[in-house]
Design an enzyme around this catalytic site. Structure first.
Site, PDB file in Angstrom:
ATOM      1  N   TYR A 153       0.385  10.320   4.385  1.00 20.57           N
ATOM      2  CA  TYR A 153       0.059  10.706   5.754  1.00 20.57           C
ATOM      3  C   TYR A 153       1.163  11.644   6.231  1.00 20.57           C
ATOM      4  CZ  TYR A 153      -1.877   6.087   4.796  1.00 20.57           C
ATOM      5  OH  TYR A 153      -2.475   5.012   4.186  1.00 20.57           O
ATOM      6  N   ARG A 154       0.794  12.730   6.818  1.00 22.18           N
ATOM      7  CA  ARG A 154       1.800  13.704   7.244  1.00 22.18           C
ATOM      8  C   ARG A 154       2.747  13.082   8.272  1.00 22.18           C
ATOM      9  NH1 ARG A 154      -2.769  16.450  10.832  1.00 22.18           N
ATOM     10  NH2 ARG A 154      -2.022  15.849  12.903  1.00 22.18           N
ATOM     11  N   GLU A 175      -1.234   0.976  -5.988  1.00 21.77           N
ATOM     12  CA  GLU A 175      -1.198   2.371  -6.437  1.00 21.77           C
ATOM     13  C   GLU A 175      -0.273   2.557  -7.634  1.00 21.77           C
ATOM     14  OE1 GLU A 175      -2.927   2.533  -2.404  1.00 21.77           O
ATOM     15  OE2 GLU A 175      -1.216   1.471  -3.279  1.00 21.77           O
ATOM     16  N   ASP A 179      -4.426  21.999   8.845  1.00 23.60           N
ATOM     17  CA  ASP A 179      -4.829  20.973   7.884  1.00 23.60           C
ATOM     18  C   ASP A 179      -5.667  21.531   6.738  1.00 23.60           C
ATOM     19  OD1 ASP A 179      -4.972  18.197   7.023  1.00 23.60           O
ATOM     20  OD2 ASP A 179      -4.760  17.706   9.146  1.00 23.60           O
ATOM     21  N   ASN A 193       0.856  -1.185   0.000  1.00 18.20           N
ATOM     22  CA  ASN A 193       0.000   0.000   0.000  1.00 18.20           C
ATOM     23  C   ASN A 193       0.891   1.233   0.000  1.00 18.20           C
ATOM     24  OD1 ASN A 193      -2.747   1.371   0.500  1.00 18.20           O
ATOM     25  ND2 ASN A 193      -1.445   2.251   2.098  1.00 18.20           N
ATOM     26  N   TRP A 245      -1.276   7.920  10.969  1.00 15.28           N
ATOM     27  CA  TRP A 245      -2.136   6.930  10.341  1.00 15.28           C
ATOM     28  C   TRP A 245      -3.528   6.986  10.963  1.00 15.28           C
ATOM     29  CZ3 TRP A 245       2.134   2.743  11.053  1.00 15.28           C
ATOM     30  CH2 TRP A 245       3.050   2.842  10.005  1.00 15.28           C
TER      31      TRP A 245
END
Length: 636
Positions: A175-176, A235, A286, A171, A189
């Site tokens: 994610y920051r 992906e 964000d 995967n 996560w």
């Protein structure tokens, strides 16, 4: 089009007149983000920015996909719909009946394309491993701190590679990553994400979890990491399809179970110890335009940093829209419309996620309606479709309506809407970044069914709206001094039965009480919906109202009806507190640059080669920051 490197993408942007090089030193802490915020929100000057002097050996690229044109250049298409049409054609070809051997043989070249898109692991080292840091040190990379109340510097465009320990399926997610030490970050996560599930599986097995982070390379890699693919779809197969060339992968040096793109700019290798204590990560400015709240997340320990010669560090900022992420989201909206149509909601004709809705909060869809109740069928199907489960407000109209022409769209929806029977409330999973939910990751949803109603769906005839001549905005404001502003322009000028109201809320139940009072005023009958926001928001600024409203509303909790026939829907989009709303969670602040950063950028602007000074967008919000700019409010 397949880019051989991020440098090639940069050269392409520059040739297209879409990139500005900034040679003057700019501090990665706050200043780069402030400059980018100004540029990205000025449509006629919105360009990609290459900061060539970052105080490190690496330049920084930002806002590279921050417009429709640059998003198309990144994906190698002329229009964002091109990939959607190609996927749609493939679905149709694969599903069409084959009547003979010749038709079946004719499919072989098309089937061969699938093989050409599949990623391939190659032997040896890749360009991403040309240089190996002897002592892995994240401080040698120009990692940004974007906003004043951020918990620290964050890696904002990481393609994070993990594998399921049980079946080895890869995967790649985005994610920051908050940097805590030179060789340790957090891993943000969310509990709904695949990497979080992988973490839980490693934890059950009592094993360390290998992780690798790719930065740069073909911009398609970055996009693919954000794509809402089914869990078992690689992906890099999507990336191969988009770039029309398979992705070549190489094994990591210290984490050989993980493969990464050979032509990436940076690879950060490491592991997560599933037995280790979590770390308090955040807050972070964000994409919602608010700071996301701090929470506990796993620690990522860096075991190696490699990079290609001449590497460029890619970054982005997120905050009050519009930002670069809006265009990444627009690409997803167009690319994934075809799979949604072909596999889950065949009646859907188009979909739009307005910028003000910051992806999940507001989705508009048009459908080919053929029977009563089909709107509800679509509602349930979409809320059960992958990441669409996070959608908060869904608006439905018929397929003949143009989905991005908002005025006629709104007129069509309201002409076909009875708020009592055609607005549906539910609850379910929500994005953990949604601060309006009473419980983390779980809250209310609303569907506004503006499709033309069949006889079975109607309880009374729908009468075209015309604002009553007795309606008086001035009378309402005079009678209710707690109202800061009231916008009746849409009702007065465009026959839209909706009002926007800004209110100074000061007691429990105040918004509901004001709604009841307005509904009893002379001339208000016929209005179908009233949206409420807090007093510092001008009701006349429709874009700001919708952005605040979509963020601050839990539809199931925050709706109420009023009027003589109890048919005027009120929706409370004000911020919630413990004292006034019995809201037990902290409420985050909106994101804005601080005075020192604004002043610093103003002073150096003339040396940046960016033309006439652009006033900071944060000044609009600087007087609205609670408690002098604190990132998180007490729930009191």
């Amino acid at each position: 089009m397949a880019y051989k490197s991020l440098r090639e993408f940069i050269d392409t942007l520059e040739k297209a007149g879409e990139l500005i090089r900034i040679k003057e030193y700019v501090n990665p802490e706050l200043d780069i983000a402030e400059i980018t915020d100004r540029i990205s929100k000025t449509p006629d000057r919105n360009k990609a920015l290459l900061f060539e002097n970052t105080g490190t050996e690496f330049p920084l690229l930002i806002n590279s996909m921050g417009s429709e044109k640059r998003m198309c250049i990144a994906l190698g298409v002329n229009h964002l719909d091109d990939s959607m049409h190609e996927i749609e054609d493939l679905f149709k070809m694969m599903s069409a009946p084959k009547n003979g051997i010749l038709e079946k043989l004719a499919m072989l070249p098309q089937l061969g394309k699938f093989a050409s898109w599949m990623p391939k692991v190659v032997k040896g080292k890749g360009a991403c491993q040309e240089v190996i840091m002897a002592d892995p040190d994240l401080s040698k990379i120009p990692i940004l701190k974007c906003w004043p109340e951020d918990g620290g510097p964050f890696i904002t465009l990481p393609a994070i590679h993990t594998k399921d320990p049980n079946n080895g399926i890869r995967n790649i997610g985005m994610y920051r990553m908050q940097v805590f030490e030179k060789n340790m970050t957090g891993m943000h996560w969310h509990k709904h994400k695949v990497s979080a599930r992988h973490y839980n599986e490693y934890k059950k097995l009592g094993k360390r979890m290998p992780v690798a982070v790719a930065l740069g390379g073909d911009p398609v890699y970055t996009y693919a990491a954000t794509a809402p693919l089914p869990e078992n779809v690689d992906e890099y197969m999507l990336a191969g399809f988009l770039r029309k060339k398979k992705v070549e992968l190489v094994k990591c040096i210290t984490q050989p179970d993980i493969e990464v793109p050979a032509d990436a700019d940076f690879i950060i290798e490491g592991y997560v110890d599933t037995d280790e204590e979590l770390i308090w990560e955040g807050p972070f400015g964000d994409h919602t335009g608010y700071y996301s709240l701090p929470d506990w997340y796993p620690r990522f320990h860096v075991t190696a940093i490699t990079h290609r010669k001449g590497a460029v560090y890619p970054a982005t900022i997120v905050g009050i829209p519009p930002q670069e992420d809006a265009w990444i989201g627009k690409a997803t909206e167009r690319i994934f419309l075809a799979p949604i149509k072909m596999t889950m909601v065949p009646e859907i004709t188009d979909m739009n996620m307005p910028v003000e809705g910051v992806f999940h909060n507001l989705v508009i869809a048009t459908i080919n309606k053929e029977y009563a109740g089909q709107g509800q069928k679509v509602m349930n199907a979409m809320w059960g479709a992958g990441q669409m489960m996070f959608n908060k407000i869904l608006v439905l109209a018929d397929g003949k309506v143009k989905i991005d022409d908002y005025l006629p769209l709104a007129q069509y929806v309201f002409n076909n809407l009875n708020p009592v029977t055609d607005v549906y409330f539910s609850q379910g999973p929500m994005d953990v970044l949604d601060h309006s939910c009473s419980k983390l990751g779980f809250g209310g949803k609303m569907c506004i069914d503006g499709t033309k109603k069949w006889e079975e769906e109607m309880t009374e005839p729908l009468v075209p709206f015309k604002l009553n001549t007795a309606f008086s905005k001035e009378a309402i404001l005079a009678a209710l001094p707690e109202l800061a502003s009231l916008n009746d322009n849409l009702a007065r000028k465009y026959d839209l039965p909706i009002l926007f109201v800004s209110i100074k809320k000061d007691r429990p139940g105040h918004v509901r009480a004001v709604h009841d009072a307005i509904c009893k005023m002379n001339g208000v009958e016929g209005i179908k919906m009233i949206l409420y926001v807090e007093q510092m928001v001008s009701a006349d600024d429709v874009t700001d109202v919708l952005w605040r409203f979509c963020n601050n509303l839990d539809p199931r909790r925050d709706h109420f009806f009023g009027g003589a026939n109890n048919n005027i829907l009120g929706l409370d989009g004000t911020r919630k507190t413990k004292a006034l709303d019995n809201f037990d969670r902290p409420w985050p602040n909106i994101i804005a640059a601080d005075e020192a950063t604004i002043r610093s950028v103003d002073e150096k602007w003339s040396s940046l080669g960016l033309g006439k000074l652009i006033i900071s967008p944060s000044l609009k919000y600087s007087t609205q920051l609670y408690r002098g700019g604190a990132a998180v409010l007490d729930s009191e």
